[in-house]
Every structure is written in structure tokens, then in C-alpha cells.
Design an enzyme around this catalytic site. Structure first.
Site, PDB file in Angstrom:
ATOM      1  N   GLU A  76     -12.293  24.610 -41.424  1.00 45.06           N
ATOM      2  CA  GLU A  76     -12.333  24.577 -39.974  1.00 45.06           C
ATOM      3  C   GLU A  76     -10.915  24.357 -39.469  1.00 45.06           C
ATOM      4  O   GLU A  76     -10.181  23.518 -39.990  1.00 45.06           O
ATOM      5  CB  GLU A  76     -13.246  23.450 -39.495  1.00 45.06           C
TER       6      GLU A  76
ATOM      7  N   ASP B 285     -14.484  20.672 -44.197  1.00 43.12           N
ATOM      8  CA  ASP B 285     -14.287  20.108 -42.858  1.00 43.12           C
ATOM      9  C   ASP B 285     -13.259  18.992 -43.028  1.00 43.12           C
ATOM     10  O   ASP B 285     -13.611  17.854 -43.331  1.00 43.12           O
ATOM     11  CB  ASP B 285     -15.606  19.578 -42.299  1.00 43.12           C
TER      12      ASP B 285
ATOM     13  N   ASP C 218     -20.134  15.641 -41.298  1.00 36.33           N
ATOM     14  CA  ASP C 218     -18.985  16.230 -41.984  1.00 36.33           C
ATOM     15  C   ASP C 218     -19.450  17.204 -43.070  1.00 36.33           C
ATOM     16  O   ASP C 218     -18.852  18.262 -43.266  1.00 36.33           O
ATOM     17  CB  ASP C 218     -18.109  15.136 -42.599  1.00 36.33           C
TER      18      ASP C 218
END
Length: 163
Positions: A67, A7, A140
Site C-alpha cells: 500500500e 501493509d 493490518d
């Protein structure tokens, strides 16, 4: 299969190494790469690159899943997030790890069944799917875990010929 979920962000990049063995996923490692806002921006990016490189070298993942950049109205934030993503992609590509990118809605759909799920719901589902008793300490980290789970599900479907 060993998947590195990422992430990416400049301030806090979440990562997770998830082992998928016979439908029994487990967390080998997870954490946040935190950069100091007072550091030169280029050095912050280098820190993310170096730390992800160390994780990749230690665990030798078969895939890295990231992501995709989320929509933001602040152009400067979007540019900086894009740079953090680029550094994460570069760390994986330089280590010859195949990379895959997933939209936030696709990740949430894969983990919760709802593409508009709030981050806390994703966090709870990740803990349940990975059978961990303690919630990940950061959203996160749970987002990185969710990216890895999404990749595993998508790659499993593709291997079975389902698209």
C-alpha cells in the site's frame, strides 16, 4: 500465482501470502510484524526487514504488493511510515521479488467496489473473497490481504490486455 501483500507501518506491519490458483484464492500465511516502541528506531526497521525477509524466503512469492503511503497531517508519522515502506520494498527487492504499489483508494475499489470504503468493509469483503470463516485478527492483516487481491486483479487485467 503467489502474492505477498504488505501493509507497512513501524508499529504493526501487516502481511499476507495469498495463493491464487484457478480463481480460487487461499491464504497460505498472514500476520503482523509488531515492533516494540521502546526499541531504537533503526532496530525496529531492521526487525521489519528481517521478518519480511523470512516470509519471502519461506514462500518465494512471485510478486510483492504494498500500500502506498497514506496522507497524514503529522509529518513525523509520514516520514516514519515512509521508512517502513522503504524497508519492506528493500526486503522484496533484495530477494529479487518484483514489487508493485497501489493507492489506498485503488485497493478499496478493487476489493469492495468503493474507493472510499471503511476498513471494516474491506475486512468483511476480504474474508468473503478468500472464503475464510474467521475475520482476520487485525485490520493490518486484512489490509495486506486486500493489497494482494488488488495486485492479482490488476495483473490479471493487464495479462488480458485490459488497462
Amino acid at each position: 500465482m503467489v502474492v505477498l501483500g504488505i501493509d507497512p507501518a513501524v508499529t504493526k506491519t501487516g502481511y499476507a501470502i495469498i495463493l491464487f490458483e484457478r480463481n480460487n484464492p487461499s491464504v497460505a500465511d498472514s500476520g503482523c510484524i509488531i515492533t516494540d516502541r521502546r526499541m531504537d528506531f533503526a532496530l525496529r526497521l531492521k526487525h521489519i526487514y528481517d521478518e519480511l525477509g523470512s516470509v519471502i524466503q519461506q514462500y518465494r512469492p512471485e510478486a510483492a504488493a504494498l500500500e502506498q503511503t497514506i496522507y497524514t497531517q503529522n509529518v513525523q508519522t509520514a516520514i516514519k511510515m515512509g521508512q517502513a515502506r522503504g524497508v519492506a520494498l528493500l526486503a522484496a527487492v533484495n530477494a529479487l521479488v518484483p514489487t508493485f504499489e497501489y493507492a489506498p483508494r485503488e485497493i478499496k475499489q478493487a476489493v469492495t467496489g468503493n474507493g472510499a470504503a471503511p476498513k471494516q468493509q474491506v475486512q468483511r469483503m476480504v474474508a468473503q473473497l478468500l472464503r475464510i470463516t474467521d475475520m482476520p485478527s487485525s485490520l493490518d492483516i486484512s489490509d495486506a490481504m486486500a493489497v494482494a487481491i488488488c495486485h492479482y486483479h490488476r495483473s490479471s487485467l493487464q495479462n488480458r490486455g485490459v488497462r
